[in-house]
Design an enzyme around this catalytic site. Sequence first.
Site, PDB file in Angstrom:
ATOM      1  N   ASP A   8       0.847  -1.195   0.000  1.00 16.53           N
ATOM      2  CA  ASP A   8       0.000   0.000   0.000  1.00 16.53           C
ATOM      3  C   ASP A   8       0.886   1.250   0.000  1.00 16.53           C
ATOM      4  O   ASP A   8       1.899   1.321   0.701  1.00 16.53           O
ATOM      5  CB  ASP A   8      -0.917  -0.010   1.236  1.00 16.53           C
TER       6      ASP A   8
ATOM      7  N   HIS B 249      -7.036  -5.962   1.998  1.00 14.11           N
ATOM      8  CA  HIS B 249      -5.889  -5.422   2.735  1.00 14.11           C
ATOM      9  C   HIS B 249      -5.307  -6.535   3.616  1.00 14.11           C
ATOM     10  O   HIS B 249      -6.058  -7.298   4.228  1.00 14.11           O
ATOM     11  CB  HIS B 249      -6.329  -4.303   3.682  1.00 14.11           C
TER      12      HIS B 249
ATOM     13  N   HIS C 124     -10.345  -5.298  -3.421  1.00  9.08           N
ATOM     14  CA  HIS C 124      -9.011  -5.642  -2.919  1.00  9.08           C
ATOM     15  C   HIS C 124      -9.112  -6.065  -1.468  1.00  9.08           C
ATOM     16  O   HIS C 124     -10.003  -5.614  -0.743  1.00  9.08           O
ATOM     17  CB  HIS C 124      -8.037  -4.466  -3.070  1.00  9.08           C
TER      18      HIS C 124
HETATM   19  P1  5GP Z   1      -9.697   1.268   0.305  1.00  8.13           P
HETATM   20  O1  5GP Z   1      -9.739   2.606   0.990  1.00  8.13           O
HETATM   21  O2  5GP Z   1     -10.410   1.332  -1.037  1.00  8.13           O
HETATM   22  O3  5GP Z   1     -10.131   0.104   1.138  1.00  8.13           O
HETATM   23  O4  5GP Z   1      -8.178   0.992   0.008  1.00  8.13           O
HETATM   24  C1  5GP Z   1      -7.480   1.604  -1.032  1.00  8.13           C
HETATM   25  C2  5GP Z   1      -6.027   1.596  -0.650  1.00  8.13           C
HETATM   26  O5  5GP Z   1      -5.279   1.904  -1.820  1.00  8.13           O
HETATM   27  C3  5GP Z   1      -5.663   2.635   0.404  1.00  8.13           C
HETATM   28  O6  5GP Z   1      -5.126   1.985   1.543  1.00  8.13           O
HETATM   29  C4  5GP Z   1      -4.645   3.519  -0.301  1.00  8.13           C
HETATM   30  O7  5GP Z   1      -3.585   3.930   0.540  1.00  8.13           O
HETATM   31  C5  5GP Z   1      -4.151   2.628  -1.427  1.00  8.13           C
HETATM   32  N1  5GP Z   1      -3.681   3.340  -2.596  1.00  8.13           N
HETATM   33  C6  5GP Z   1      -4.229   4.461  -3.141  1.00  8.13           C
HETATM   34  N2  5GP Z   1      -3.529   4.823  -4.236  1.00  8.13           N
HETATM   35  C7  5GP Z   1      -2.528   3.907  -4.369  1.00  8.13           C
HETATM   36  C8  5GP Z   1      -1.458   3.764  -5.323  1.00  8.13           C
HETATM   37  O8  5GP Z   1      -1.296   4.529  -6.265  1.00  8.13           O
HETATM   38  N3  5GP Z   1      -0.624   2.699  -5.133  1.00  8.13           N
HETATM   39  C9  5GP Z   1      -0.764   1.817  -4.092  1.00  8.13           C
HETATM   40  N4  5GP Z   1       0.113   0.807  -4.002  1.00  8.13           N
HETATM   41  N5  5GP Z   1      -1.762   1.947  -3.177  1.00  8.13           N
HETATM   42  C10 5GP Z   1      -2.628   2.969  -3.327  1.00  8.13           C
END
Ligand code: 5GP
Length: 116
Positions: free
Chosen positions: A32, A104, A102
């Site tokens: 992340d 985590h 996704h």
């Molecule tokens: P969500 O909030 O949708 O459950 O998780 C999305 C995750 O993607 C977040 O933890 C955020 O930090 C991560 N993320 C956002 N943009 C990028 C990126 O460009 N590259 C990577 N590796 N992670 C990202």
Amino acid sequence: MSEKSCLFCRIIAGEIAGDLLHQDDKCVVLRDINPQAPLHALVIPREHLESLDDASQKDEALLGHLLRIAARVANEQDQAENGYRTVINTGAGAGQSVFHLHVHVLAGRPMHWPPG
Ligand code: 5GP
Ligand code: ZN
């Protein structure tokens, strides 16, 4: 959001760089970009599904695979002994910010319950 503009589809296509921990024919695992624990990986299916809520019966094997890979990554990163957490945020209200399913994988610090 269309697959063309989806951040994770673009990373999977190699258009945007990602720090890859694993890849196979069904998924990729990235670190992340904004880690919330010493290990914070994202297990991302190659197929674009917006969220867990968009998964159907045909996706059951894929969902199982994502969880098995999450466990494998935690073990490969030597985080299994002290425990690790797998999280799927589904919908903006639950904290989802990237609308490509996704899982985590978080480890390396104490985890609290209930999550925020
Ligand atoms: P969500 O909030 O949708 O459950 O998780 C999305 C995750 O993607 C977040 O933890 C955020 O930090 C991560 N993320 C956002 N943009 C990028 C990126 O460009 N590259 C990577 N590796 N992670 C990202
Ligand atoms: Zn996508």
